[in-house]
Design a protein around this motif. Sequence first.
Motif, PDB file in Angstrom:
ATOM      1  N   SER A 286       1.470  -3.549  -1.915  1.00 58.58           N
ATOM      2  CA  SER A 286       0.581  -3.267  -1.017  1.00 58.58           C
ATOM      3  C   SER A 286       0.922  -2.225   0.200  1.00 58.58           C
ATOM      4  O   SER A 286       0.041  -1.529   0.428  1.00 58.58           O
ATOM      5  CB  SER A 286      -0.155  -4.098  -1.051  1.00 58.58           C
ATOM      6  N   ARG A 287       1.742  -2.288   0.187  1.00 57.88           N
ATOM      7  CA  ARG A 287       2.807  -1.393   1.966  1.00 57.88           C
ATOM      8  C   ARG A 287       2.205   0.105   1.712  1.00 57.88           C
ATOM      9  O   ARG A 287       2.082   0.755   2.173  1.00 57.88           O
ATOM     10  CB  ARG A 287       4.003  -2.461   2.638  1.00 57.88           C
TER      11      ARG A 287
ATOM     12  N   PHE B  75      -0.978   1.435   0.618  1.00 54.81           N
ATOM     13  CA  PHE B  75      -1.729   1.677   2.120  1.00 54.81           C
ATOM     14  C   PHE B  75      -0.782   2.885   3.403  1.00 54.81           C
ATOM     15  O   PHE B  75      -1.496   3.953   3.272  1.00 54.81           O
ATOM     16  CB  PHE B  75      -1.475   0.166   2.819  1.00 54.81           C
TER      17      PHE B  75
ATOM     18  N   LEU C 105      -2.350   5.609   4.982  1.00 57.67           N
ATOM     19  CA  LEU C 105      -2.731   6.183   6.329  1.00 57.67           C
ATOM     20  C   LEU C 105      -1.657   7.059   6.656  1.00 57.67           C
ATOM     21  O   LEU C 105      -2.417   7.845   8.233  1.00 57.67           O
ATOM     22  CB  LEU C 105      -2.390   4.997   6.720  1.00 57.67           C
TER      23      LEU C 105
ATOM     24  N   ARG D  40      -4.608   0.315  12.418  1.00 55.09           N
ATOM     25  CA  ARG D  40      -4.565   0.307  11.400  1.00 55.09           C
ATOM     26  C   ARG D  40      -3.629  -1.204  10.278  1.00 55.09           C
ATOM     27  O   ARG D  40      -4.088  -1.788   9.643  1.00 55.09           O
ATOM     28  CB  ARG D  40      -4.042   1.245  10.590  1.00 55.09           C
ATOM     29  N   LEU D  41      -2.260  -0.957  10.777  1.00 55.64           N
ATOM     30  CA  LEU D  41      -1.122  -1.955  10.715  1.00 55.64           C
ATOM     31  C   LEU D  41      -1.164  -3.208  11.193  1.00 55.64           C
ATOM     32  O   LEU D  41      -1.220  -3.939  10.269  1.00 55.64           O
ATOM     33  CB  LEU D  41       0.606  -1.146  11.173  1.00 55.64           C
TER      34      LEU D  41
ATOM     35  N   ASP E 153      -3.950  -4.819  11.753  1.00 50.51           N
ATOM     36  CA  ASP E 153      -4.972  -5.206  11.040  1.00 50.51           C
ATOM     37  C   ASP E 153      -4.509  -5.668   9.518  1.00 50.51           C
ATOM     38  O   ASP E 153      -5.214  -6.464   9.015  1.00 50.51           O
ATOM     39  CB  ASP E 153      -6.358  -4.591  10.926  1.00 50.51           C
ATOM     40  N   ALA E 154      -4.086  -4.590   9.120  1.00 57.34           N
ATOM     41  CA  ALA E 154      -3.949  -4.897   7.226  1.00 57.34           C
ATOM     42  C   ALA E 154      -2.468  -6.005   7.170  1.00 57.34           C
ATOM     43  O   ALA E 154      -2.556  -6.873   6.367  1.00 57.34           O
ATOM     44  CB  ALA E 154      -3.479  -3.778   6.797  1.00 57.34           C
ATOM     45  N   PHE E 155      -1.444  -5.733   8.632  1.00 60.01           N
ATOM     46  CA  PHE E 155      -0.370  -6.587   7.576  1.00 60.01           C
ATOM     47  C   PHE E 155       0.026  -7.208   9.507  1.00 60.01           C
ATOM     48  O   PHE E 155       0.962  -6.709   9.985  1.00 60.01           O
ATOM     49  CB  PHE E 155       0.611  -5.919   7.497  1.00 60.01           C
TER      50      PHE E 155
END
Length: 268
Positions: A8-9, A12, A16, A59-60, A62-64
Amino acid sequence: MANFDLDSRFAFGTRLVEEASALALGYFQSLGTLTIKSKGPQDMASEADLNTEILIRDRLRDAFPEDAFLGEETGRTDAVEGARGIWVVDPIDGTQPFVSNMPNWCVSIAFVLDGRTELGFVAAPARQEIFIGRRGQGATLNGKPIHVRPNAKITDGLTGMGHSARIPPAKFLPILEALLNKGGMFFRNGSGALMLCDVAAGRLLGYVEQHINSWDCLAALCIIEAAGGTVSDFLAHDGMWTGHPLAAGAPEIFPVLADLVGVSALKG
C-alpha cells in the motif's frame, strides 16, 4: 518486516510523487511570482520547496499516521522515536537549477523500514520523467524497466560528481583529479538525486559525493539498487540525520568510486 504493508505504501508513493511533482511544476512555470531566499552559498529555497513538502507530509500523515517523516524544509516529526518506518523527502532537489529556469530538478520521496530503504520515488516533471524503485523488485523510468550500465569501465562514460559548500575546494579538488587520472570524466547538473537516477538508467556510470544529506539521495539509491547497481552503506553511523560520503554505480566500477570517497558497499 512481516505484516508490514509495503504494497500500500508503494502504491500510495507512486501516486503521491505524481501529485507533488505537478504542484512543483506549476510553481516552476510561474517563477516570476515566487518568493526565493538564500539559505547559504549556492543553497536556495522558495515557497515551492516548502509548499510541496507540506503537501507530501500532510498526505503521508493522513494515510500512514504510524510512520515518521523527515523533510529538508520542515525537519523530522515527533513520531520518529519508536517508528519502524520513516519517509524521507526532498520536495525540490536542485533548487538552484529550479530557480534558474533549468529542468535539472526533481521531487524525491523515500521510504525506510527498519533501517533499510525499501521504496524510492523520484519525479522530474520538467523532463517528463518518473523513476521508481522497490528493493528486490526492479526499477522503472516512466513505467519501463531500467538497469545500470552493463560491463562498465570508468573510461566508458561520465561519472556524476556532487559538491556543496560544506566541503572546501581544497578537499574536493583531489577527488576530481583522482577521477581524471583514472581516465574518468565528471558530470554535474545541480541535482544529486537526478544524477543518481541517471546512474540507475545507465546514462551515467556512477556518482560520488563527499557529503550529501539523506533527503537528497535515499530515494535514488533505492532506485539504483533496484536497477542492479551497487551503493555505499549510507545509513550506517547516523547517516539519516548527519549525512555521509556517497558512492553508487555499476558493480564493476563501484570499487573505483568507493575508493575516491572512502566508503564501503551496502551489504545484501
